[in-house]
Design a protein around this motif. Structure first.
Motif, PDB file in Angstrom:
ATOM      1  N   PRO A 121      10.303   9.709   0.492  1.00 52.62           N
ATOM      2  CA  PRO A 121      10.279   9.178   1.876  1.00 52.62           C
ATOM      3  C   PRO A 121       9.292   8.031   2.058  1.00 52.62           C
ATOM      4  CG  PRO A 121      10.266  11.569   1.909  1.00 52.62           C
ATOM      5  CD  PRO A 121      10.111  11.155   0.465  1.00 52.62           C
ATOM      6  N   ILE A 122       8.124   8.123   1.384  1.00 55.76           N
ATOM      7  CA  ILE A 122       7.123   7.051   1.489  1.00 55.76           C
ATOM      8  C   ILE A 122       7.676   5.759   0.888  1.00 55.76           C
ATOM      9  CG2 ILE A 122       4.771   6.351   0.860  1.00 55.76           C
ATOM     10  CD1 ILE A 122       4.021   9.294   0.733  1.00 55.76           C
ATOM     11  N   LEU A 123       8.385   5.877  -0.249  1.00 59.50           N
ATOM     12  CA  LEU A 123       8.969   4.695  -0.886  1.00 59.50           C
ATOM     13  C   LEU A 123      10.004   4.038   0.013  1.00 59.50           C
ATOM     14  CD1 LEU A 123       9.400   5.911  -4.568  1.00 59.50           C
ATOM     15  CD2 LEU A 123       7.849   4.152  -3.741  1.00 59.50           C
ATOM     16  N   VAL A 124      10.817   4.860   0.671  1.00 56.06           N
ATOM     17  CA  VAL A 124      11.853   4.329   1.570  1.00 56.06           C
ATOM     18  C   VAL A 124      11.213   3.593   2.743  1.00 56.06           C
ATOM     19  CG1 VAL A 124      13.725   4.960   3.141  1.00 56.06           C
ATOM     20  CG2 VAL A 124      13.551   6.061   0.901  1.00 56.06           C
ATOM     21  N   VAL A 125      10.137   4.178   3.299  1.00 57.57           N
ATOM     22  CA  VAL A 125       9.419   3.532   4.409  1.00 57.57           C
ATOM     23  C   VAL A 125       8.760   2.244   3.932  1.00 57.57           C
ATOM     24  CG1 VAL A 125       7.458   3.797   5.994  1.00 57.57           C
ATOM     25  CG2 VAL A 125       9.067   5.676   5.692  1.00 57.57           C
ATOM     26  N   ALA A 126       8.238   2.241   2.702  1.00 58.23           N
ATOM     27  CA  ALA A 126       7.563   1.053   2.157  1.00 58.23           C
ATOM     28  C   ALA A 126       8.531  -0.101   1.943  1.00 58.23           C
ATOM     29  CB  ALA A 126       6.861   1.405   0.844  1.00 58.23           C
TER      30      ALA A 126
ATOM     31  N   LEU B 251       0.826  -1.207   0.000  1.00 55.70           N
ATOM     32  CA  LEU B 251       0.000   0.000   0.000  1.00 55.70           C
ATOM     33  C   LEU B 251       0.860   1.256   0.000  1.00 55.70           C
ATOM     34  CD1 LEU B 251      -3.101   0.633   0.194  1.00 55.70           C
ATOM     35  CD2 LEU B 251      -2.679   1.109   2.604  1.00 55.70           C
ATOM     36  N   LEU B 252       1.888   1.269   0.859  1.00 55.47           N
ATOM     37  CA  LEU B 252       2.792   2.424   0.924  1.00 55.47           C
ATOM     38  C   LEU B 252       3.572   2.583  -0.372  1.00 55.47           C
ATOM     39  CD1 LEU B 252       4.213   2.225   4.546  1.00 55.47           C
ATOM     40  CD2 LEU B 252       2.831   4.061   3.591  1.00 55.47           C
ATOM     41  N   LEU B 253       3.977   1.458  -0.961  1.00 55.56           N
ATOM     42  CA  LEU B 253       4.715   1.501  -2.227  1.00 55.56           C
ATOM     43  C   LEU B 253       3.829   2.093  -3.328  1.00 55.56           C
ATOM     44  CD1 LEU B 253       7.569   0.479  -3.126  1.00 55.56           C
ATOM     45  CD2 LEU B 253       6.380  -1.470  -4.107  1.00 55.56           C
ATOM     46  N   PHE B 254       2.566   1.653  -3.369  1.00 53.78           N
ATOM     47  CA  PHE B 254       1.610   2.157  -4.352  1.00 53.78           C
ATOM     48  C   PHE B 254       1.389   3.659  -4.188  1.00 53.78           C
ATOM     49  CE2 PHE B 254      -2.846   3.057  -5.539  1.00 53.78           C
ATOM     50  CZ  PHE B 254      -2.766   2.778  -6.894  1.00 53.78           C
ATOM     51  N   VAL B 255       1.151   4.093  -2.945  1.00 57.94           N
ATOM     52  CA  VAL B 255       0.933   5.511  -2.655  1.00 57.94           C
ATOM     53  C   VAL B 255       2.185   6.326  -2.985  1.00 57.94           C
ATOM     54  CG1 VAL B 255       0.527   7.185  -0.792  1.00 57.94           C
ATOM     55  CG2 VAL B 255      -0.854   5.103  -0.921  1.00 57.94           C
ATOM     56  N   GLY B 256       3.343   5.785  -2.647  1.00 60.16           N
ATOM     57  CA  GLY B 256       4.601   6.473  -2.920  1.00 60.16           C
ATOM     58  C   GLY B 256       4.865   6.667  -4.402  1.00 60.16           C
ATOM     59  N   ILE B 257       4.516   5.640  -5.195  1.00 62.44           N
ATOM     60  CA  ILE B 257       4.710   5.745  -6.642  1.00 62.44           C
ATOM     61  C   ILE B 257       3.698   6.727  -7.245  1.00 62.44           C
ATOM     62  CG2 ILE B 257       4.487   4.465  -8.815  1.00 62.44           C
ATOM     63  CD1 ILE B 257       5.716   2.048  -7.286  1.00 62.44           C
ATOM     64  N   ARG B 258       2.461   6.690  -6.746  1.00 59.25           N
ATOM     65  CA  ARG B 258       1.418   7.588  -7.266  1.00 59.25           C
ATOM     66  C   ARG B 258       1.733   9.055  -6.972  1.00 59.25           C
ATOM     67  NH1 ARG B 258      -2.882   6.110 -10.568  1.00 59.25           N
ATOM     68  NH2 ARG B 258      -4.205   7.547  -9.435  1.00 59.25           N
TER      69      ARG B 258
ATOM     70  N   GLY C 121      10.994  -5.555   2.646  1.00 56.97           N
ATOM     71  CA  GLY C 121      12.273  -6.220   2.857  1.00 56.97           C
ATOM     72  C   GLY C 121      12.185  -7.260   3.957  1.00 56.97           C
ATOM     73  N   LEU C 122      11.424  -6.929   4.995  1.00 61.11           N
ATOM     74  CA  LEU C 122      11.210  -7.849   6.110  1.00 61.11           C
ATOM     75  C   LEU C 122      10.499  -9.113   5.622  1.00 61.11           C
ATOM     76  CD1 LEU C 122      12.018  -7.230   9.041  1.00 61.11           C
ATOM     77  CD2 LEU C 122       9.614  -6.740   9.500  1.00 61.11           C
ATOM     78  N   VAL C 123       9.476  -8.936   4.787  1.00 59.48           N
ATOM     79  CA  VAL C 123       8.726 -10.066   4.232  1.00 59.48           C
ATOM     80  C   VAL C 123       9.624 -10.910   3.330  1.00 59.48           C
ATOM     81  CG1 VAL C 123       6.836 -10.709   2.679  1.00 59.48           C
ATOM     82  CG2 VAL C 123       6.480  -8.949   4.415  1.00 59.48           C
ATOM     83  N   ALA C 124      10.434 -10.236   2.486  1.00 63.49           N
ATOM     84  CA  ALA C 124      11.343 -10.958   1.593  1.00 63.49           C
ATOM     85  C   ALA C 124      12.357 -11.776   2.393  1.00 63.49           C
ATOM     86  CB  ALA C 124      12.063  -9.969   0.679  1.00 63.49           C
ATOM     87  N   PHE C 125      12.866 -11.196   3.478  1.00 65.23           N
ATOM     88  CA  PHE C 125      13.823 -11.899   4.334  1.00 65.23           C
ATOM     89  C   PHE C 125      13.185 -13.122   4.987  1.00 65.23           C
ATOM     90  CE2 PHE C 125      16.082 -12.281   8.481  1.00 65.23           C
ATOM     91  CZ  PHE C 125      17.304 -12.675   7.967  1.00 65.23           C
TER      92      PHE C 125
END
Length: 50
Positions: free
Chosen positions: A27-32, A15-22, A37-41
């Motif tokens: 800063p939103i992209l970095v937080v997203a 959701l944050l990634l989508f909002v950040g790209i839109r 990254g946690l999920v990927a790990f």
């Protein structure tokens, strides 16, 4: 991390990634990237079986 926490982190990160790209706000992209990254790990640990 249990499956529910992983799912919520994936949801929030997406959701944050989508909002950040839109809105094109970095800063939103970095937080997203943090929950994603946690999920990927966690998926990496799940696949390798550690």
């Amino acid at each position: 991390m249990n499956p529910y926490t992983t799912f919520i982190a994936l949801l929030v990160g997406s959701l944050l990634l989508f909002v950040g790209i839109r809105t094109k706000k970095w800063p939103i992209l970095v937080v997203a990237l943090f929950p994603l990254g946690l999920v990927a790990f966690n998926l990496y640990l799940l696949i390798t079986g550690r």
